[in-house]
Write an enzyme that holds these catalytic residues in place. Sequence first.
Site, short mmCIF file in Angstrom:
data_model
loop_
_atom_site.label_atom_id
_atom_site.label_comp_id
_atom_site.label_asym_id
_atom_site.label_seq_id
_atom_site.Cartn_x
_atom_site.Cartn_y
_atom_site.Cartn_z
N ASP A 99 -4.72 -5.19 -9.03
CA ASP A 99 -3.87 -4.21 -9.53
C ASP A 99 -3.65 -4.73 -11.15
O ASP A 99 -3.67 -3.61 -11.82
CB ASP A 99 -2.56 -3.98 -9.07
N GLU B 125 0.80 -1.25 0.00
CA GLU B 125 0.07 -0.05 0.05
C GLU B 125 1.02 1.21 -0.08
O GLU B 125 0.47 2.21 -0.68
CB GLU B 125 -0.92 0.05 1.09
ZN ZN Z 1 -2.39 -2.90 -4.83
#
Ligand code: ZN
Length: 653
Positions: free
Chosen positions: A499, A424
């Site tokens: 992602d 993160e």
């Molecule tokens: Zn991520």
Amino acid sequence: MTKKSKIIMWIVIGVVAVALIGILLSDAFGAEEILFSELLTLLKKGEVEKLYVDGYNWQATLVDGTMVTVEGGPSIYDYMSFSMFMNDVGLSVDKLSAIDIQFADPNAGSIWSSLMPLLGIILVAVVFWLIMRSAAGAGNANMNIGKSKAQVQSNLKVRFSDVAGAEEEKEELAEVVEFLKNPKKFSNLGARIPSGVLLVGPPGTGKTLFAKAVAGEAGVPFFSVSGSDFVEMYVGVGAKRVRDLFDMAKKNQPCIIFVDEIDAVGRRRGAGLGGGHDEREQTLNQILVQMDGFEANDGIIVMAATNREDILDPALLRPGRFDRRINVNLPDVKGREQILKVHARNKPMAADVNFKTVARITAGFSGAELANLLNEAAILAARANKKLIGNLELYDGINKVLMGPQKKSRVVTESDKRCTAYHEAGHAVLACLCKHCDPVHEVSIIPRGRAAGYTMTRPETDDNDVSYNKLIDNICMSLGGRVAEELVIQDVTTGASADLQHVSELARRMVTQWGMSDKLGLVAYDSDQPVFMGMEYGNQSRGGYSQETAATIDSEIRRLIQEAHERAVKLLKENRAVLDNMSRVLVEKETIYTEEVAMLMKGADYKEVIAFMDEKEDVHKTNPFVNMTKPSKEHIVSDETESEEKSEEKTEE
Ligand code: ZN
Ligand code: ADP
Ligand code: MG
């Protein structure tokens, strides 16, 4: 109350009273229960005055006058005679003769026992009848009409005022209401009335609510079915249901027929891969036939809702059928504020709650999600034993609707935690470094829904335009998590799968839809339309381009991602210290906000930031919306974990 219902009320009271007295008089009522072995002891001691036996039922009156019923006694019919039984249990005959014994229910002869069942039946019947009657009176009896499976509601209480923030749609539908109220006025002038109104829009935007509001405003019955109700195993049932439904509606004009999820039956005909004439098609044909059969002054309007207009059969959209189309869109800022106000009408809100702020930060929320958010906030407030719903609850409600509930209880090992923190932090640091990324608003490693952690950014303005630079930066930032793992852990986890999907999708659209690749030029190779089974099946190249072009598209997508990846690696290497500090703060504090991110980016040490957070700890709790503009759905990089997907699959098995 009418005279008739008063009489009925007295009858009911009378019957209940009679039944109660009957129960009180019956001996079984209030009797103490004892075990069979206890009865035998009492018998032996001579403490029993009377004994009644009927099959398995044993009741006794004791010398002191108390009545007992016996549990677990054997059936008297198992014995040839009662005295044989007494012998069996070891009682002498003289003891027996002192007891008044009856072989039957003690109440058998009494008038009550024969009347009781009858009274019971009458009571139940009356109560049932009353319920039916009052339900019908309230006008909301959801009864099954024949075999059509449709629900009918009359006197709907929903009004246009219950639908907020959709003024254009309301205006268009007001016409329909007018027509339903007075069909003659229009037909006398020779005006052709729309027979079908199609509501098109994403889920939760209030299509069903609108249809109900039209019926409510016009004060006409509302027949509703769902498209999937027509899809049955047996051929012909769906078509018959349609006929039944329209027949029923014709008898109740003026009225509204509402077909929810019409795409379930209204798909393009001939598109199915197997066999042409399937059940669905027959049902659709029947709907078309029925709609074509409307007379000009029939007071029936068919409304239908769908979120997949692209797959509807064009025949449905022809004049005389669903020729009126109303787009119901996701609400804008003003619409969201109004929807929030509508749903807050019966909820006590704290004085400092500002719906403008909440509306601003809930871009992309549908009406249903806004309603849900207020409900979640109310639940959170109730759980915290608060009297009013405050900003903190609203803020948590937003996060809950966006990403599912926090899963604080999920067991996360220290090394997992460190890994997620770096991941993160990678997103967050890159979001700060890339000029075109929106500012970071919240970074968290608290698992939520299916995400192991998330990074939330917020655009500063309300516009939704995306430029080439913004997209490139977005790809770079989205790769940040994976890159941080590569650099620090020197191994990659499966945590970045969401992602990577996001990145590939963006790059693909940049190349094929938005003309953002020089090699391919300004050509749209793909439309946004989802591939629909059968429709394009068999066309060798879907978008109508050659194999070479397909290869170029692939290599261009690859190049975009590759370049972004290289940039991400470079930036994170240069800012390794910030990355390390941020992940340490995350491991310690789990969630950080704008201020802390800014401190870290300026080079603050993790200890400094943690100390700062310890001091201000409660600022966020008192006003979470401070400094906040608009995190929207598109701006959350939420990291779903591969491992959890697997465990979910397991539970389904
Ligand atoms: Zn991520
Ligand atoms: P759809 O049929 O488009 O999927 P619904 O009509 O079932 O959406 O909406 C679900 C719920 O969301 C409604 O019952 C209502 O509470 C809320 N809602 C949706 N849109 C609005 C709106 N414009 N105004 C007020 N409430 C809304
Ligand atoms: Mg609906």
